[in-house]
Structures are given as C-alpha cells and as structure tokens.
Write an enzyme that holds these catalytic residues in place. Sequence first.
Site, PDB file in Angstrom:
ATOM      1  N   HIS A 273       0.837  -1.199   0.000  1.00  0.00           N
ATOM      2  CA  HIS A 273       0.000   0.000   0.000  1.00  0.00           C
ATOM      3  C   HIS A 273       0.874   1.251   0.000  1.00  0.00           C
ATOM      4  CE1 HIS A 273       1.310  -0.454   4.124  1.00  0.00           C
ATOM      5  NE2 HIS A 273       1.174   0.865   4.211  1.00  0.00           N
ATOM      6  N   HIS A 352       5.151   6.759  -1.188  1.00  0.00           N
ATOM      7  CA  HIS A 352       5.935   5.565  -1.546  1.00  0.00           C
ATOM      8  C   HIS A 352       5.189   4.293  -1.181  1.00  0.00           C
ATOM      9  CE1 HIS A 352       6.458   5.919   2.749  1.00  0.00           C
ATOM     10  NE2 HIS A 352       6.731   4.620   2.740  1.00  0.00           N
TER      11      HIS A 352
HETATM   12  P1  2AM Z   1       4.959   3.091   5.276  1.00  0.00           P
HETATM   13  O1  2AM Z   1       3.851   3.846   4.712  1.00  0.00           O
HETATM   14  O2  2AM Z   1       6.261   3.722   5.094  1.00  0.00           O
HETATM   15  O3  2AM Z   1       5.019   1.664   4.824  1.00  0.00           O
HETATM   16  C1  2AM Z   1       1.708   0.586   9.290  1.00  0.00           C
HETATM   17  O4  2AM Z   1       2.769   0.665  10.152  1.00  0.00           O
HETATM   18  C2  2AM Z   1       1.890   1.463   8.106  1.00  0.00           C
HETATM   19  O5  2AM Z   1       1.772   2.825   8.497  1.00  0.00           O
HETATM   20  C3  2AM Z   1       3.227   1.283   7.491  1.00  0.00           C
HETATM   21  O6  2AM Z   1       3.030   1.003   6.160  1.00  0.00           O
HETATM   22  C4  2AM Z   1       3.993   2.548   7.756  1.00  0.00           C
HETATM   23  O7  2AM Z   1       4.829   3.083   6.862  1.00  0.00           O
HETATM   24  C5  2AM Z   1       2.933   3.534   8.141  1.00  0.00           C
HETATM   25  N1  2AM Z   1       3.393   4.277   9.325  1.00  0.00           N
HETATM   26  C6  2AM Z   1       3.717   3.782  10.522  1.00  0.00           C
HETATM   27  N2  2AM Z   1       4.047   4.766  11.386  1.00  0.00           N
HETATM   28  C7  2AM Z   1       3.934   5.905  10.701  1.00  0.00           C
HETATM   29  C8  2AM Z   1       4.149   7.258  11.032  1.00  0.00           C
HETATM   30  N3  2AM Z   1       4.544   7.650  12.232  1.00  0.00           N
HETATM   31  N4  2AM Z   1       3.967   8.157  10.054  1.00  0.00           N
HETATM   32  C9  2AM Z   1       3.566   7.786   8.827  1.00  0.00           C
HETATM   33  N5  2AM Z   1       3.343   6.513   8.460  1.00  0.00           N
HETATM   34  C10 2AM Z   1       3.535   5.582   9.378  1.00  0.00           C
END
Ligand code: 2AM
Length: 425
Positions: A273, A352
């Site tokens: 995603h 991304h």
């Molecule tokens: P990602 O988008 O870089 O993959 C669950 O953890 C999802 O939420 C992951 O896909 C993660 O990153 C995103 N995520 C986790 N913590 C986050 C944060 N503090 N800020 C933004 N995205 C976050």
Amino acid sequence: MWRGCETGLSARVGLEHNPLHSPRQLILKLNRTFSTFVNLLKMGALFSKSKPSQCHNFSFLEDTNTIEVIKEAHTFFILRGLPGSGKTTIAKQITERYPLISASVSADALKICPQEESEDDSSRYSKLDQQIEQCFEDGKKVIVVDDTHHYRQRLDYLFELARKKDYIVFLVDCRNPKSNDLNVLAKCSHWKLPVQSIKMMETSVKQIIIPYFFGWFLVKQDAEKMCEIAMDFLDQLSKTEAFLQEFEKHVNLDSKDGFNLQKYFQKKSSMLHCTTMFCDYGKVPNCESYAVDEVVNNSLHKSFVLKVSALFVTPRTVGARVLLDEQQQQLWPKAEEENEIKMGLPRTSRSHITLACAPGVDMVQTGIDLLTILKDEKKGKLEQVMIKQGPLWCLGDGQWIVNLPKPIQVKTLFSGFYAKDFEGK
Ligand code: 2AM
C-alpha cells in the site's frame, strides 16, 4: 428492517379489485388495507420516493473504473448501521453488481438479533462466522457482512479476519436519511426492539472508526507484480559489484560472509500500500479531521492508478517512489506537506510503497529514507551504474536509487487499515 417496510408496501398491491371477492371479503380487505395505509403513514414509508440505498452514492456500485478494479481485488465489505438503515438492500446491490465472485452473509437472515453492546456473546456469531469462512474457502473476491456492527469487539474480530486473509476492508456506514426517527426505525424493525435499545446502538454506530492508517491498497495481481519487481531489483543489485562494495560498508551485521541481499530484506509487507494518513487508531493529532474530510470520504472505496517512478534501497529499507497526480495529492495530509516543505522538497515527496525492511526496522522508516534520499540527491549523486531497471545512482551511506525510464502503473483502492496487528506487533 426495511424488509418489514417493503412487505408493508407490497400490501398495497392487494387493493386491486378481484371479482371473486364477496362484498364482506371486500370490506374486510379494504379495512385491512386502510390500517396498512395508516401504519405506513406512521412509519413514513409510503411517501419515500426511493429505497434507502438509493440516497447513497457508492463508488463500488456506481463508478465503472472502481467496479473493474474491485473485480481484480479482494475486498471485505463490513456494512454498518441501525436496523432499517438499508444494509440488506446495499448487500443485495453489491452481490448483483459482482455476480459469481461475491457472496453476502447476513446476521438478520440467521436470526441473530442485534443486541446492546454489553450483551454481546461471540458464540451467537458461530454460524455467521462459518458462512464467512466458507466465502473465503470458495475464493469469493467480494465478501459482504451485513449486520449492525455496533459492537467494537465484533468489528475488531472481522478486521483481524480480513487482515489474515489479505482482504482490503471496506467499512461502509449505512444511513437512511429518510428515517432519522428512532421510533420509526423501532417500528420498522421486525425485531421489535425497544426505542431505548436502538438509541444505544445509534450512539455506537455514530462513532467514527479511525483506522491505523488510510492509504491506497494495491490489488492482488499488482501487489504480486510489485513484489516480483522488488525481487528482481534486489537480484540485479546483488550482481552489481560497485553496489555491493559500497552498501556492505553500511550494513550492521556480525558477519558479512555470504551476505545475501534477499535474505537481509526478509521483512515484507503482506498488504502492499501507499500510506496517506497515519492515524494510529485516533492517537495522531488531526487524524479525526482527516477521517471526516469531504475529499477523503468521497474517495473512500474508490479506485486510483498510482505511478511508481523509482526504486530505492538503503541499509534499512527497500521502497518504490510514487508520483501522485493532482487528484491523489488532495488526499495527502497537511502535516506531511508542511514537513516536506520544511525540508525544501516538493509536496507529496514522501509518497511511496514499502517493499521490504531489514530485520528490526519498522516500515515507517521507508518514507524517512526516501525523504533523505531526495534531499541528498540535491547535493549531487556520487556514482552511476547501469542495471536492467535503468541508471542506478549512489547517494552515499548505502543509499541507492534507480529512476525508472517508464513509470510502473499499479491499480489500487483507497481505504483504511483497521486491524490491530499490521507489522506483527
Ligand atoms: P509506510 O507507509 O512507510 O510503509 C503501518 O505501520 C503502516 O503505516 C506502514 O506502512 C507505515 O509506513 C505507516 N506508518 C507507521 N508509522 C507511521 C508514522 N509515524 N507516520 C507515517 N506513516 C507511518
């Protein structure tokens, strides 16, 4: 439920004159018809021009692109709303829209009476859960669960089920704008629930369920395609001497003997995603205003084609850079934008898809790594090597990026991720 109202409406058909009726039968029939008419008037149903669902504008029923993308995805519809809010009608419309690949299960059909929160007993759902399990086993791509879903624990159970099976959750709030009157709903419901019970249920269904994060979820086929692209990228990198020499210097491992890039990036995202708003179930500031935002709500459960413009790797993460178009940019959170601007980068730079992480690294790191890469890119690139995917640039500190000569397009559905366990935490 509406079915009750519809039965009442069909009683109107009985007004037609039947020559076989005796005068006494006719009077009796007219009497019955009159009382039905009065009841319907009381329920406000007779003058409803349309069924409740027709008041909604659901992209999964109306939007041609979305319908085509849903056919390629695995979606788990959780219909939520009071008795009489039109859930069963919507469930029927969904199964009609997706013939052969869909199935719907209904608590009502199994005579599971909606109860107040405190009265929940999960064993009541065992038959329904067996039916849901059967839908998964039958390989149904579109599964619809029709119930009030006013009980949080029940929702959490379903969220977790969908996560385990890699289904994208569509949490659909069903509201009947024609009938906000709880007395009407209570009368309409064949459960003969007291108004007080419906009132308590209403408080629960009105609560917004804030997900762990909102984002664009890749349909299964395109997710598999991206995984193959990631594997191929790592394979190419592991054959590139200049890359290995520089990269290994920045990898923290006890022993680098027989270093294997694919094994090193073993932590993979089960559901690929592109995150828009990370909410942490409501703990992140301003996430509620994002969840109720009109653009967000109009985009929920809609299809979007994302453009992957680059692949990158760092000692921590492997990711795919996504370039958002104008419409997609509207879903980008303001706080992210402010941060990007502060870093001197264009808005939505962080968008991304996380493809893999090194052991012990959280997925959130991928976005941080991408922003650092884009910032360092401005300082100048260090080295370039040609690989199958295109020119691969080194930015130092084990950061490498390949800008793809032709962007990769991936089909996605915009929704929330609601389960409690995304990264196995
Ligand atoms: P990602 O988008 O870089 O993959 C669950 O953890 C999802 O939420 C992951 O896909 C993660 O990153 C995103 N995520 C986790 N913590 C986050 C944060 N503090 N800020 C933004 N995205 C976050």
